[in-house]
Write a protein that holds these residues in place. Structure first.
Motif, PDB file in Angstrom:
ATOM      1  N   ILE A 296      49.110  39.614  28.998  1.00 50.34           N
ATOM      2  CA  ILE A 296      47.705  39.480  29.405  1.00 50.34           C
ATOM      3  C   ILE A 296      47.587  39.620  30.921  1.00 50.34           C
ATOM      4  O   ILE A 296      48.287  38.935  31.665  1.00 50.34           O
ATOM      5  CB  ILE A 296      47.155  38.093  28.982  1.00 50.34           C
ATOM      6  CG1 ILE A 296      47.085  37.980  27.454  1.00 50.34           C
ATOM      7  CG2 ILE A 296      45.795  37.828  29.624  1.00 50.34           C
ATOM      8  CD1 ILE A 296      46.803  36.569  26.949  1.00 50.34           C
ATOM      9  N   ASP A 297      46.724  40.514  31.377  1.00 50.56           N
ATOM     10  CA  ASP A 297      46.344  40.601  32.791  1.00 50.56           C
ATOM     11  C   ASP A 297      44.824  40.514  32.834  1.00 50.56           C
ATOM     12  O   ASP A 297      44.142  41.343  32.221  1.00 50.56           O
ATOM     13  CB  ASP A 297      46.799  41.933  33.407  1.00 50.56           C
ATOM     14  CG  ASP A 297      48.321  42.032  33.500  1.00 50.56           C
ATOM     15  OD1 ASP A 297      48.969  41.011  33.790  1.00 50.56           O
ATOM     16  OD2 ASP A 297      48.847  43.136  33.283  1.00 50.56           O
ATOM     17  N   SER A 314      50.128  36.697  32.170  1.00 48.31           N
ATOM     18  CA  SER A 314      51.063  35.883  31.378  1.00 48.31           C
ATOM     19  C   SER A 314      52.421  36.574  31.293  1.00 48.31           C
ATOM     20  O   SER A 314      53.215  36.278  30.413  1.00 48.31           O
ATOM     21  CB  SER A 314      50.493  35.645  29.981  1.00 48.31           C
ATOM     22  OG  SER A 314      50.406  36.865  29.278  1.00 48.31           O
ATOM     23  N   ARG A 315      52.706  37.490  32.223  1.00 48.33           N
ATOM     24  CA  ARG A 315      53.949  38.278  32.140  1.00 48.33           C
ATOM     25  C   ARG A 315      55.207  37.426  32.271  1.00 48.33           C
ATOM     26  O   ARG A 315      56.284  37.859  31.857  1.00 48.33           O
ATOM     27  CB  ARG A 315      53.936  39.415  33.159  1.00 48.33           C
ATOM     28  CG  ARG A 315      53.788  38.974  34.598  1.00 48.33           C
ATOM     29  CD  ARG A 315      53.588  40.178  35.515  1.00 48.33           C
ATOM     30  NE  ARG A 315      52.335  40.890  35.202  1.00 48.33           N
ATOM     31  CZ  ARG A 315      52.033  42.097  35.674  1.00 48.33           C
ATOM     32  NH1 ARG A 315      52.880  42.731  36.456  1.00 48.33           N
ATOM     33  NH2 ARG A 315      50.896  42.660  35.365  1.00 48.33           N
ATOM     34  N   SER A 316      55.070  36.220  32.838  1.00 44.37           N
ATOM     35  CA  SER A 316      56.245  35.342  32.915  1.00 44.37           C
ATOM     36  C   SER A 316      56.347  34.465  31.670  1.00 44.37           C
ATOM     37  O   SER A 316      57.239  33.639  31.561  1.00 44.37           O
ATOM     38  CB  SER A 316      56.154  34.451  34.149  1.00 44.37           C
ATOM     39  OG  SER A 316      55.140  33.476  33.968  1.00 44.37           O
ATOM     40  N   TYR A 341      50.504  26.568  34.085  1.00 49.68           N
ATOM     41  CA  TYR A 341      49.187  27.140  33.835  1.00 49.68           C
ATOM     42  C   TYR A 341      48.415  27.250  35.141  1.00 49.68           C
ATOM     43  O   TYR A 341      47.853  26.270  35.630  1.00 49.68           O
ATOM     44  CB  TYR A 341      48.401  26.280  32.833  1.00 49.68           C
ATOM     45  CG  TYR A 341      47.271  27.029  32.154  1.00 49.68           C
ATOM     46  CD1 TYR A 341      47.356  27.407  30.818  1.00 49.68           C
ATOM     47  CD2 TYR A 341      46.124  27.376  32.864  1.00 49.68           C
ATOM     48  CE1 TYR A 341      46.341  28.104  30.207  1.00 49.68           C
ATOM     49  CE2 TYR A 341      45.097  28.087  32.259  1.00 49.68           C
ATOM     50  CZ  TYR A 341      45.212  28.443  30.931  1.00 49.68           C
ATOM     51  OH  TYR A 341      44.195  29.147  30.315  1.00 49.68           O
ATOM     52  N   ASN A 342      48.403  28.418  35.720  1.00 52.81           N
ATOM     53  CA  ASN A 342      47.625  28.680  36.933  1.00 52.81           C
ATOM     54  C   ASN A 342      46.810  29.933  36.671  1.00 52.81           C
ATOM     55  O   ASN A 342      47.366  31.010  36.481  1.00 52.81           O
ATOM     56  CB  ASN A 342      48.551  28.870  38.132  1.00 52.81           C
ATOM     57  CG  ASN A 342      49.354  27.607  38.432  1.00 52.81           C
ATOM     58  OD1 ASN A 342      48.793  26.519  38.557  1.00 52.81           O
ATOM     59  ND2 ASN A 342      50.662  27.742  38.518  1.00 52.81           N
ATOM     60  N   ALA A 343      45.470  29.787  36.635  1.00 55.16           N
ATOM     61  CA  ALA A 343      44.639  30.903  36.182  1.00 55.16           C
ATOM     62  C   ALA A 343      43.295  30.933  36.890  1.00 55.16           C
ATOM     63  O   ALA A 343      42.929  29.990  37.592  1.00 55.16           O
ATOM     64  CB  ALA A 343      44.426  30.793  34.666  1.00 55.16           C
TER      65      ALA A 343
ATOM     66  N   GLU B 133      38.057  33.611  30.601  1.00 52.22           N
ATOM     67  CA  GLU B 133      38.453  35.014  30.408  1.00 52.22           C
ATOM     68  C   GLU B 133      39.906  35.118  29.933  1.00 52.22           C
ATOM     69  O   GLU B 133      40.247  36.003  29.168  1.00 52.22           O
ATOM     70  CB  GLU B 133      38.234  35.820  31.687  1.00 52.22           C
ATOM     71  CG  GLU B 133      36.755  36.118  31.986  1.00 52.22           C
ATOM     72  CD  GLU B 133      36.164  37.221  31.103  1.00 52.22           C
ATOM     73  OE1 GLU B 133      36.891  37.789  30.266  1.00 52.22           O
ATOM     74  OE2 GLU B 133      34.953  37.510  31.274  1.00 52.22           O
ATOM     75  N   TYR B 134      40.748  34.197  30.380  1.00 58.98           N
ATOM     76  CA  TYR B 134      42.117  34.197  29.848  1.00 58.98           C
ATOM     77  C   TYR B 134      42.054  33.930  28.346  1.00 58.98           C
ATOM     78  O   TYR B 134      42.780  34.544  27.559  1.00 58.98           O
ATOM     79  CB  TYR B 134      42.979  33.147  30.560  1.00 58.98           C
ATOM     80  CG  TYR B 134      44.420  33.163  30.102  1.00 58.98           C
ATOM     81  CD1 TYR B 134      45.325  34.100  30.609  1.00 58.98           C
ATOM     82  CD2 TYR B 134      44.875  32.275  29.134  1.00 58.98           C
ATOM     83  CE1 TYR B 134      46.634  34.142  30.174  1.00 58.98           C
ATOM     84  CE2 TYR B 134      46.192  32.313  28.684  1.00 58.98           C
ATOM     85  CZ  TYR B 134      47.066  33.248  29.214  1.00 58.98           C
ATOM     86  OH  TYR B 134      48.373  33.300  28.768  1.00 58.98           O
TER      87      TYR B 134
END
Lengths: 438, 192
Positions: A296-297, A314-316, A341-343, B133-134
């Protein structure tokens, strides 16, 4: 320009039903806030307008800024109306550093002249003074401008209060009795003054409205609407009401954000099979894919130079913040490493810090990441804080929070020391965004 | 609506009997909901099957409840048929179809494969935690995971339309683990 603005606002007030007004509760003050006294302005040739009580609005803005501790009106030791009436010594003894006086005067042509003066009590001198000639409908706006002038003069912070905020409200219709199934939800996209006054509805829908974001000139919004049964991205001029669909690809059309130079939209699309960040050049709708990872980007936020973006990936394995340039062939590099979780990043107007949502267990809080020190700082208490957006001066972040089991808005100073909440009397409110200063 | 209610009740029942989960054997080797036996029984079974009882080919168990397995046209609306279950629940921040629901998804895949005129809207959802959005992206991946299994069973891509709602359309209200677990889901909505 200002005149045109006022006319437009009146037009909106006439055509769209206004919704419940947001109420402000200051929840955490600052010990070190500067003591200031705002004397109620004198009204000449016109009775005080309760809905546009200029000095009360200034007092409220100063308190909201977190930088000032305005003296409550009942504690005022004197009420000077002119510079000659200011007795600096009494204010000094009362421990006041700054004093604001002013007036609203009706002119022969029915316009209003608003004057204010700011005094430095210790220097026993006037430090600032302006007058504005405006229409009645612009009085609240002028009051916010006065606040902006005072705050900028005394703290160096750029203007923020004479602006607007947008947000999404939801009204839950009654559930079926005896069931915990929610009833149908009505979604509204709204725009209001930064203090929640004068709310206007831009869009009402029975399907979700998401992710409103401002154009750099503060005239247009870009957002996601599910009104046709699937997510599509629209640009909506808040003054003319004209809107256009800019993205309706198969799959996700989400997280639209305008570049600060106004040339691009960044957005999340899944048309190529996976949620990735794309940029669209607005002049010809040319689309370019920036990320290609299988994970997910999403949730892009522009750096002030419009040359790079910060986004969630979420690439890591878990969501973390990354940055990527918009030039072809640019590669993403990871920014955050603290926690799982940093978003949803929001880049500060000076490009030095990034606000975001930091999740830990069941607690989701607003945090900032300092790009120079690579240090993370948590600003809020959670447990379900989200959607942070910087005020245009970088002094505060507005965000969505849960309180008393209801969704409302809140703001926190960039240093985390001052907070206030904006709540609706009824229904819930979320996804705020603070408009740039024109 | 009614179907969702049943699913909720079933999930709660599952929670209460978590230690007795032997009833749910999704590995395919058990006597219930076995992939192999279902396949053989239904190789030509779709034609002979009937929702009125006589044509039940097999039995499936979901959340401790027994269901008939039949891919007869309309079986999706028979509360006694496994296909009446149309909600797939997920773990937190995961888009992987849980073993418990793998067989259910396969049954729907076979049904779609046998009835080319049927089509579904596959809705992805998350709980309220995390950013909006995530969550749209996460819910999209949940729906994509389900779609892959459906297609592996022979469903055609054209029969499946994915829409991700993220956390925007919770199935139940509430800010607790139970509500969250019921909201992390993919729903198969057959078009009428």
């Amino acid at each position: 320009m200002k005149r045109l603005l006022a006319i437009s606002i009146l037009f909106f007030a006439a055509v769209s039903q206004s919704w419940a007004v947001l109420k402000i509760d200051i929840t955490e003050g600052v010990e070190a806030a500067v003591p200031i006294a705002v004397v109620p302005f004198s009204w000449r040739g016109v009775a005080k307008i309760q809905d546009a009580d200029v000095s009360a609005i200034v007092t409220s803005d100063l308190a909201r800024s977190g930088q000032f501790a305005p003296l409550p009106e009942q504690d005022l030791i004197a009420r000077p109306a002119t510079p000659e009436q200011v007795d600096f010594k009494t204010w000094r003894i009362a421990g006041i550093d700054h004093l604001v006086i002013g007036s609203v005067t009706r002119q022969p042509d029915k316009t209003l002249k608003v004057e204010f003066r700011l005094f430095d009590i210790l220097k026993a001198d006037q430090s600032l003074g302006y007058s504005f000639t405006v229409q009645l409908s612009q009085l609240r706006s002028v009051a916010h401008r006065i606040s902006d002038h005072i705050i900028e003069h005394l703290t160096g912070l750029k203007p923020a209060f004479d602006s607007r905020i947008t947000y999404v409200t939801t009204q839950q219709n009654k559930a079926i009795p005896g069931s915990n199934k929610p009833g149908r939800i009505s979604y509204r996209l709204q725009v209001a003054d930064t203090d929640g006054f004068n709310p206007q509805t831009l869009l009402t829908s029975n399907e979700p409205i998401m992710s409103p974001s401002w154009s750099p000139d503060g005239k247009q919004l870009v957002y996601v609407s599910f009104e046709l049964g699937k997510p599509e991205i629209y640009i909506h001029n808040i003054f003319t009401g004209v809107r256009s669909k800019v993205s309706a690809f198969k799959g996700i059309n989400g997280a639209p954000v305008w570049s600060p130079d106004g040339k691009y939209l960044a957005m999340t699309l899944s048309k190529d099979g996976n949620p990735d960040i794309y940029i669209m050049r607005l002049k010809d709708k040319m689309l370019r894919r920036l990320t290609t990872h299988w994970s997910i980007d999403t949730e892009a936020s522009w750096m002030p130079d419009s040359r790079s973006l910060v986004f969630t990936s979420s690439r890591s394995g878990k969501p973390q913040l990354y940055t990527i340039g918009i030039q072809p062939g640019a590669r993403a590099s990871r920014l955050t490493f603290d926690g799982n979780y940093n978003a949803d990043p929001t880049v500060s107007p000076d490009g030095k810090t990034i606000g975001f949502v930091h999740g830990e267990g069941n607690s989701y809080r607003i945090a900032v990441y300092h790009l120079d020190t690579r240090h993370m700082e948590i600003l809020t208490d959670g447990p379900l804080d989200e959607s942070p957006e910087y005020a245009p001066n970088g002094g505060m972040l507005i965000y969505a929070t849960q309180f008393d089991n209801r969704a409302m808005l809140a703001a926190v100073s960039a240093d985390g020391r001052h907070k206030y909440r904006l709540r609706l009397e009824e229904g819930e409110v979320r996804e705020p965004a603070w408009a740039p200063i024109q | 609506m009614k179907i969702k209610m049943i699913a909720i009740v079933l999930l709660l029942a599952l929670g209460l009997t978590a230690c007795g989960e032997h009833a749910v054997k999704p590995d395919g080797s058990g006597s219930t909901a076995g992939g192999g036996s279902t396949d053989s029984a239904t190789a030509g079974g779709a034609q002979v099957g009937s929702i009125n009882g006589s044509g039940i080919e097999d039995e499936a168990v979901l959340a401790g409840q027994s269901y008939a397995v039949s891919y007869a046209k309309g079986a999706i609306d028979d509360p006694g048929n496994i296909l009446s279950n149309k909600i797939i629940y997920f773990d937190y921040d995961s888009s992987q179809v849980n073993d418990k629901y793998l067989e259910l998804v396969k049954h729907h895949g076979k049904y779609l494969a046998l009835h080319a005129d049927e089509s579904i809207r596959l809705e992805g959802h998350t709980d309220e935690r995390g950013t909006r959005e995530y969550n749209i992206a996460l819910a999209d991946r949940r729906a994509q995971s389900v779609k892959r299994i459906l297609m592996f069973q022979g469903a055609a891509s054209e029969q499946i339309t994915i829409i991700s709602y993220g956390e925007e359309k919770p199935s139940v209200l509430g800010h607790d683990e139970e509500s969250w677990s019921l909201n992390r889901r993919a729903e198969l909505v057959y078009r009428k």
